[in-house]
Scaffold this active site. Structure first.
Site, mmCIF file in Angstrom:
data_model
loop_
_atom_site.group_PDB
_atom_site.id
_atom_site.type_symbol
_atom_site.label_atom_id
_atom_site.label_comp_id
_atom_site.label_asym_id
_atom_site.label_seq_id
_atom_site.Cartn_x
_atom_site.Cartn_y
_atom_site.Cartn_z
ATOM 1 N N ILE A 141 -109.937 1.130 -20.931
ATOM 2 C CA ILE A 141 -110.549 0.007 -20.411
ATOM 3 C C ILE A 141 -111.571 -0.688 -21.662
ATOM 4 C CG2 ILE A 141 -111.981 -1.000 -18.553
ATOM 5 C CD1 ILE A 141 -109.383 0.552 -17.701
ATOM 6 N N GLU A 142 -110.946 -1.676 -22.031
ATOM 7 C CA GLU A 142 -111.585 -2.512 -23.125
ATOM 8 C C GLU A 142 -111.895 -3.878 -22.795
ATOM 9 O OE1 GLU A 142 -109.625 -1.793 -27.030
ATOM 10 O OE2 GLU A 142 -108.586 0.047 -26.298
#
Length: 307
Positions: A141-142
């Site tokens: 998750i960026e």
């Protein structure tokens, strides 16, 4: 079960991401599973959710009728082939360029049900990899919001516990600056089996070893803050100079760093994760060299302890 089956308790696993052709092209998933170099593969990416969209960078181009959801029988066959050789195969959600996120815990829990049915041990009318059952889910998750990921993991794990004897894994891929901006709170509250820390493109990466390299911080987190006190930390490394903006080191240097970390933090080390298969395996056997070195060193250490 194959003799060389993936062992989550090992400190010498070699994990590759596959599916983004970051070297410009990539071999089939099945080809990367051949031999003893790779222990686990993470498919990249489920890049949109909860409106499910996959991207395996042109490896699969077919879709279900009247849908834009990929349908990948060839990848499904390769998943089964990899698993028959003892490799674990997971699916990564997120990525640097995706469009994703949850609006609430309820939204996340509902999507966990969808993931279970589409990719893991459940049933759905449209399964991108048909009857191939993946071994777990990775959260890379960026971007987007931090909402819902702990609830997502908890709901998935409720399916795991009711699914019989098959072992499933939850992994995360945080950046090395601690705490991770997107996954930090989730890593503290949800049960992760492995954490693939990206020690590149940051001040705390492999290129800064030993001065600013912060494996020690992650070791402290694993022992004192993680919900799972047996969580394994992987040293995430670029597979070639072009695989990341910074952090690449040659195979012998990386093996030396891994052995140093194993000597200091043996209980938390899980091995090496690399981005990605197309770079690591095709870079003058960089991946094979790293994998062989860390496995040999781990075996030697085990033998010395038994003497």
């Amino acid at each position: 079960m194959p003799v060389n089956a993936f062992d989550v308790s090992s400190s010498s696993n070699f994990v590759v991401y596959w599916g983004q052709s970051s070297a410009g092209s990539q071999k089939s998933l099945g080809e990367y599973c051949q031999g003893s170099t790779v222990d686990a593969v993470v498919l990249a990416f489920l890049y949109q959710f909860p409106n499910t969209k996959l991207d395996l960078s042109a490896t699969c181009r077919t879709t279900f009728p009247n849908s834009d959801l990929l349908h990948c029988p060839d990848v499904a066959a390769d998943i089964k082939s990899c698993q028959s050789q003892g490799k674990a195969v997971l699916l990564s959600m997120g990525g640097a360029a995706g469009s994703y996120g949850f609006s609430s815990d309820s939204d996340a829990q509902q999507y966990a049900d969808t993931v279970w049915n589409m990719f893991l041990g459940g049933n759905a009318t449209q399964r991108p990899f048909d009857d191939a059952i993946l071994d777990g889910i990775d959260l890379d998750i960026e971007g987007g919001s931090t909402t819902g990921y702990a609830a997502f993991v908890s709901q998935l794990r409720s399916h795991f516990t009711s699914s019989g004897s098959k072992k499933y894994y939850i992994t995360g891929a945080p950046q090395c600056p601690f705490p991770d901006a997107m996954l930090g709170s989730t890593l503290n509250s949800a049960w992760f089996d492995m954490v693939f820390v990206q020690f590149y493109n940051n001040y705390c990466g492999l290129g800064a070893y030993p001065k600013s390299f912060n494996y020690d911080t992650w070791d402290t987190w694993a022992k004192s803050q993680s919900a799972n006190k047996d969580v394994k930390i992987y040293i995430g490394a670029p597979g070639s100079p072009s695989a990341a903006g910074s952090g690449y080191v040659d195979a012998s240097t990386l093996a030396s760093i891994v052995n140093d970390i194993r000597g200091k933090y043996a209980s938390t080390l899980g091995g090496v994760m690399t981005w990605d298969a197309s770079q690591a395996i095709d870079n003058s056997n960089w991946g094979a060299g790293v994998s062989s070195s860390i496995k040999s060193a781990s075996l030697s250490m085990t033998k010395r302890r038994r003497l």
